[in-house]
Write a protein that holds these residues in place. Structure first.
Motif, PDB file in Angstrom:
ATOM      1  N   GLU A 118      -3.622  15.674  -5.194  1.00 19.18           N
ATOM      2  CA  GLU A 118      -2.947  14.430  -4.616  1.00 19.18           C
ATOM      3  C   GLU A 118      -1.724  13.866  -4.836  1.00 19.18           C
ATOM      4  O   GLU A 118      -1.384  13.174  -5.913  1.00 19.18           O
ATOM      5  N   LEU A 119      -3.068  13.155  -5.265  1.00 20.38           N
ATOM      6  CA  LEU A 119      -3.628  11.255  -5.655  1.00 20.38           C
ATOM      7  C   LEU A 119      -3.010  11.359  -7.344  1.00 20.38           C
ATOM      8  O   LEU A 119      -1.971  10.577  -7.283  1.00 20.38           O
ATOM      9  N   ALA A 120      -3.565  11.972  -7.756  1.00 24.62           N
ATOM     10  CA  ALA A 120      -3.746  12.180  -9.523  1.00 24.62           C
ATOM     11  C   ALA A 120      -2.302  12.632  -9.516  1.00 24.62           C
ATOM     12  O   ALA A 120      -1.567  11.767 -10.527  1.00 24.62           O
ATOM     13  N   THR A 121      -1.296  13.873  -8.871  1.00 24.87           N
ATOM     14  CA  THR A 121      -0.477  14.042  -9.313  1.00 24.87           C
ATOM     15  C   THR A 121       1.138  13.432  -8.710  1.00 24.87           C
ATOM     16  O   THR A 121       1.981  13.056  -9.461  1.00 24.87           O
ATOM     17  N   LYS A 122       0.597  11.718  -7.796  1.00 26.30           N
ATOM     18  CA  LYS A 122       1.325  11.489  -7.075  1.00 26.30           C
ATOM     19  C   LYS A 122       1.198   9.778  -8.194  1.00 26.30           C
ATOM     20  O   LYS A 122       2.930   9.689  -8.246  1.00 26.30           O
ATOM     21  N   ARG A 123      -0.113   9.575  -8.445  1.00 25.43           N
ATOM     22  CA  ARG A 123       0.084   8.408  -9.716  1.00 25.43           C
ATOM     23  C   ARG A 123       1.114   8.917 -11.174  1.00 25.43           C
ATOM     24  O   ARG A 123       1.510   7.963 -11.450  1.00 25.43           O
ATOM     25  N   GLN A 124       1.095  10.301 -11.329  1.00 27.23           N
ATOM     26  CA  GLN A 124       1.586  10.358 -12.294  1.00 27.23           C
ATOM     27  C   GLN A 124       3.052  10.398 -12.259  1.00 27.23           C
ATOM     28  O   GLN A 124       4.215  10.101 -13.441  1.00 27.23           O
ATOM     29  N   GLU A 125       3.862  10.833 -11.453  1.00 31.23           N
ATOM     30  CA  GLU A 125       4.775  11.316 -10.712  1.00 31.23           C
ATOM     31  C   GLU A 125       5.376   9.473 -10.430  1.00 31.23           C
ATOM     32  O   GLU A 125       6.281   9.257 -11.011  1.00 31.23           O
ATOM     33  N   LYS A 161      13.415   3.496  -5.266  1.00 29.09           N
ATOM     34  CA  LYS A 161      12.921   3.799  -3.224  1.00 29.09           C
ATOM     35  C   LYS A 161      11.860   5.111  -3.360  1.00 29.09           C
ATOM     36  O   LYS A 161      11.293   5.312  -2.983  1.00 29.09           O
ATOM     37  N   ARG A 162      12.483   5.943  -4.051  1.00 22.38           N
ATOM     38  CA  ARG A 162      11.741   6.847  -4.666  1.00 22.38           C
ATOM     39  C   ARG A 162      10.427   6.575  -5.224  1.00 22.38           C
ATOM     40  O   ARG A 162       9.149   6.929  -4.859  1.00 22.38           O
ATOM     41  N   LYS A 163      10.507   5.593  -6.080  1.00 21.64           N
ATOM     42  CA  LYS A 163       8.920   4.964  -6.632  1.00 21.64           C
ATOM     43  C   LYS A 163       8.205   4.497  -5.800  1.00 21.64           C
ATOM     44  O   LYS A 163       6.764   4.436  -5.168  1.00 21.64           O
ATOM     45  N   LEU A 164       8.781   3.634  -4.637  1.00 24.71           N
ATOM     46  CA  LEU A 164       7.642   3.311  -2.942  1.00 24.71           C
ATOM     47  C   LEU A 164       7.681   3.859  -2.123  1.00 24.71           C
ATOM     48  O   LEU A 164       6.653   4.209  -2.203  1.00 24.71           O
ATOM     49  N   VAL A 197      -1.502   4.888  -1.481  1.00 28.01           N
ATOM     50  CA  VAL A 197      -2.303   3.887  -1.595  1.00 28.01           C
ATOM     51  C   VAL A 197      -3.291   4.368   0.784  1.00 28.01           C
ATOM     52  O   VAL A 197      -3.408   4.613   0.871  1.00 28.01           O
ATOM     53  N   GLN A 198      -2.071   5.236   0.911  1.00 31.70           N
ATOM     54  CA  GLN A 198      -2.060   5.997   1.571  1.00 31.70           C
ATOM     55  C   GLN A 198      -3.820   6.935   1.921  1.00 31.70           C
ATOM     56  O   GLN A 198      -4.778   7.355   2.462  1.00 31.70           O
ATOM     57  N   ILE A 199      -3.532   7.491   0.532  1.00 30.75           N
ATOM     58  CA  ILE A 199      -4.254   8.801  -0.191  1.00 30.75           C
ATOM     59  C   ILE A 199      -5.654   8.050  -0.345  1.00 30.75           C
ATOM     60  O   ILE A 199      -7.017   8.278  -0.001  1.00 30.75           O
ATOM     61  N   GLU A 200      -5.642   6.932  -0.616  1.00 32.97           N
ATOM     62  CA  GLU A 200      -6.900   6.174  -1.759  1.00 32.97           C
ATOM     63  C   GLU A 200      -7.387   5.647  -0.753  1.00 32.97           C
ATOM     64  O   GLU A 200      -8.739   5.407  -0.402  1.00 32.97           O
ATOM     65  N   ARG A 201      -7.103   4.840   0.733  1.00 31.19           N
ATOM     66  CA  ARG A 201      -7.800   4.645   1.956  1.00 31.19           C
ATOM     67  C   ARG A 201      -7.864   5.726   2.449  1.00 31.19           C
ATOM     68  O   ARG A 201      -9.576   5.538   3.557  1.00 31.19           O
ATOM     69  N   ILE A 202      -8.060   6.823   2.814  1.00 31.54           N
ATOM     70  CA  ILE A 202      -8.093   7.838   3.323  1.00 31.54           C
ATOM     71  C   ILE A 202      -9.201   8.557   2.114  1.00 31.54           C
ATOM     72  O   ILE A 202     -10.924   8.866   2.509  1.00 31.54           O
ATOM     73  N   ILE A 203      -9.571   7.879   1.361  1.00 34.25           N
ATOM     74  CA  ILE A 203     -10.553   9.214  -0.112  1.00 34.25           C
ATOM     75  C   ILE A 203     -11.715   7.800   0.010  1.00 34.25           C
ATOM     76  O   ILE A 203     -12.737   8.151   0.008  1.00 34.25           O
TER      77      ILE A 203
END
Length: 71
Positions: A15-22, A49-52, A59-65
């Motif tokens: 999910e993190l990789a996908t969100k970073r690419q998007e 707004k979507r980018k934000l 950031v949320q995923i990074e904090r979990i991982i």
């Protein structure tokens, strides 16, 4: 300390990789539309707004991982 199981960690990593690419794709689209002058302000604002929102999720995923390690 709570340890994520491998399946959850793998899912979050994907999910993190996908969100970073998007996020990167949106950044490129916003820059192109802004530079070309063909994008209307409303469209560009929606994309920003979507980018934000994507950045917040990243950031949320990074904090979990990668939780902060208190020494």
């Amino acid at each position: 300390m709570l340890r994520l199981d491998r399946e959850v960690e793998a899912r979050l990593g994907l999910e993190l990789a996908t969100k970073r690419q998007e996020h990167a794709d949106l950044d490129a689209a916003i820059n192109t539309l802004s530079a070309s002058g063909i994008g209307d302000a409303t469209l560009i604002q929606r994309l920003k707004k979507r980018k934000l929102a994507l950045k917040d999720r990243i950031v949320q995923i990074e904090r979990i991982i990668l939780p902060d390690i208190i020494a």
